[in-house]
Write an enzyme that holds these catalytic residues in place. Sequence first.
Site, PDB file in Angstrom:
ATOM      1  CG  ASN A 296      21.379   3.693  43.856  1.00  0.00           C
ATOM      2  OD1 ASN A 296      20.482   3.135  44.488  1.00  0.00           O
ATOM      3  ND2 ASN A 296      22.046   4.745  44.324  1.00  0.00           N
ATOM      4  CD1 TRP A 297      17.023  -0.184  40.364  1.00  0.00           C
ATOM      5  CD2 TRP A 297      15.262  -1.204  41.333  1.00  0.00           C
ATOM      6  NE1 TRP A 297      16.710  -1.280  39.607  1.00  0.00           N
ATOM      7  CE2 TRP A 297      15.631  -1.930  40.175  1.00  0.00           C
ATOM      8  CE3 TRP A 297      14.194  -1.658  42.098  1.00  0.00           C
ATOM      9  CZ2 TRP A 297      14.955  -3.087  39.769  1.00  0.00           C
ATOM     10  CZ3 TRP A 297      13.520  -2.809  41.692  1.00  0.00           C
ATOM     11  CH2 TRP A 297      13.906  -3.500  40.538  1.00  0.00           C
TER      12      TRP A 297
ATOM     13  CG  HIS B  49      24.560   7.182  47.047  1.00  0.00           C
ATOM     14  ND1 HIS B  49      23.953   8.419  47.033  1.00  0.00           N
ATOM     15  CD2 HIS B  49      24.584   6.754  45.769  1.00  0.00           C
ATOM     16  CE1 HIS B  49      23.612   8.703  45.775  1.00  0.00           C
ATOM     17  NE2 HIS B  49      23.985   7.714  44.992  1.00  0.00           N
TER      18      HIS B  49
ATOM     19  CD  GLU C 160      20.844  10.145  46.400  1.00  0.00           C
ATOM     20  OE1 GLU C 160      20.387   9.014  46.625  1.00  0.00           O
ATOM     21  OE2 GLU C 160      20.959  10.622  45.249  1.00  0.00           O
TER      22      GLU C 160
ATOM     23  CD  GLU D 165      27.067   7.725  42.279  1.00  0.00           C
ATOM     24  OE1 GLU D 165      26.443   7.282  41.315  1.00  0.00           O
ATOM     25  OE2 GLU D 165      26.590   7.827  43.412  1.00  0.00           O
TER      26      GLU D 165
ATOM     27  N   GLY E 110      21.457   5.925  38.382  1.00  0.00           N
ATOM     28  CA  GLY E 110      20.224   6.122  39.136  1.00  0.00           C
ATOM     29  C   GLY E 110      19.024   6.068  38.206  1.00  0.00           C
ATOM     30  N   GLY E 111      18.533   7.241  37.835  1.00  0.00           N
ATOM     31  CA  GLY E 111      17.297   7.392  37.064  1.00  0.00           C
ATOM     32  C   GLY E 111      17.136   6.417  35.900  1.00  0.00           C
TER      33      GLY E 111
HETATM   34  P1  13P Z   1      21.405   9.578  38.459  1.00  0.00           P
HETATM   35  O1  13P Z   1      21.893   8.588  37.414  1.00  0.00           O
HETATM   36  O2  13P Z   1      19.918   9.603  38.583  1.00  0.00           O
HETATM   37  O3  13P Z   1      22.044  10.916  38.274  1.00  0.00           O
HETATM   38  O4  13P Z   1      21.922   9.025  39.888  1.00  0.00           O
HETATM   39  C1  13P Z   1      23.253   8.721  40.055  1.00  0.00           C
HETATM   40  C2  13P Z   1      23.428   8.035  41.352  1.00  0.00           C
HETATM   41  O5  13P Z   1      23.369   8.651  42.401  1.00  0.00           O
HETATM   42  C3  13P Z   1      23.661   6.575  41.346  1.00  0.00           C
HETATM   43  O6  13P Z   1      24.049   6.127  42.602  1.00  0.00           O
END
Ligand code: 13P
Length: 248
Positions: free
Chosen positions: A9-10, A94, A96, A166, A233-234
Amino acid sequence: MRKPIIAGNWKMNNTIREGLELINDLKARSLDEDVEAVVCVPFTFLSEARKVLRDTGIKLAAQNMYHEESGAFTGEVSPIMLKELEVDYVILGHSERRQIFGETDEMVNAKVKSALRHGIKPIICVGETLEERENNKEVEIVTTQVEKSLKEIDIRYIEDLVIAYEPIWAIGTGKTASSEDANSMLSSIREKITELYGKESSEIIRLQYGGSVKPETIKELMEKENVDGALVGGASLKANDFTQLVNF
Ligand code: 13P
């Protein structure tokens, strides 16, 4: 056998030029074909990514969509628009989007229904806050999110669904759930699927863990019985790291 699925997930990162560099870098590497690799890119990059990925095994995903097909919904993107770009998956709900943009389980459910109707596979995100975990509410919170997101979803779609657990406290924080905790929550989610759709379906649906997943932690995580993949993510923003994750 459930095929492992590692999705990057960019989030809101990378210009078109930067995205092209990363995608071409990934394309040049050898990725394990027994693992489904998915890149979830910003809307602005979907079209370019589609062209570059056409003859590869790497799947393409959007990070959100609206549930309506068209109309007066300024700023939104519809399933028909995503389908036109031959998007394979879409991340829905998600944390966020839930926390910053106020998405509710009901909105997520409408989006899941719409995505499935248009032949786009949803990656449905669920997860608890730190406070909820400290109050031992995490299983209740997460299984309720699962149940509400899947309300009135027909059993025939079970193999198209991916659920990503997550925990919010583990996203972008460097703090990751232990592989035991991740497995335990995914086991509770699988039990909920058994309750909703029966045992056979619960063995078909694929479940991911997400939250600070790194090349160093992926192997142990993927060895767990209920972990079918990761939503990353990262670490998905670096071709080297993402390749190591896919080739766990
Ligand atoms: P990170 O791997 O940066 O913790 O992010 C996780 C994420 O929210 C993937 O959707």
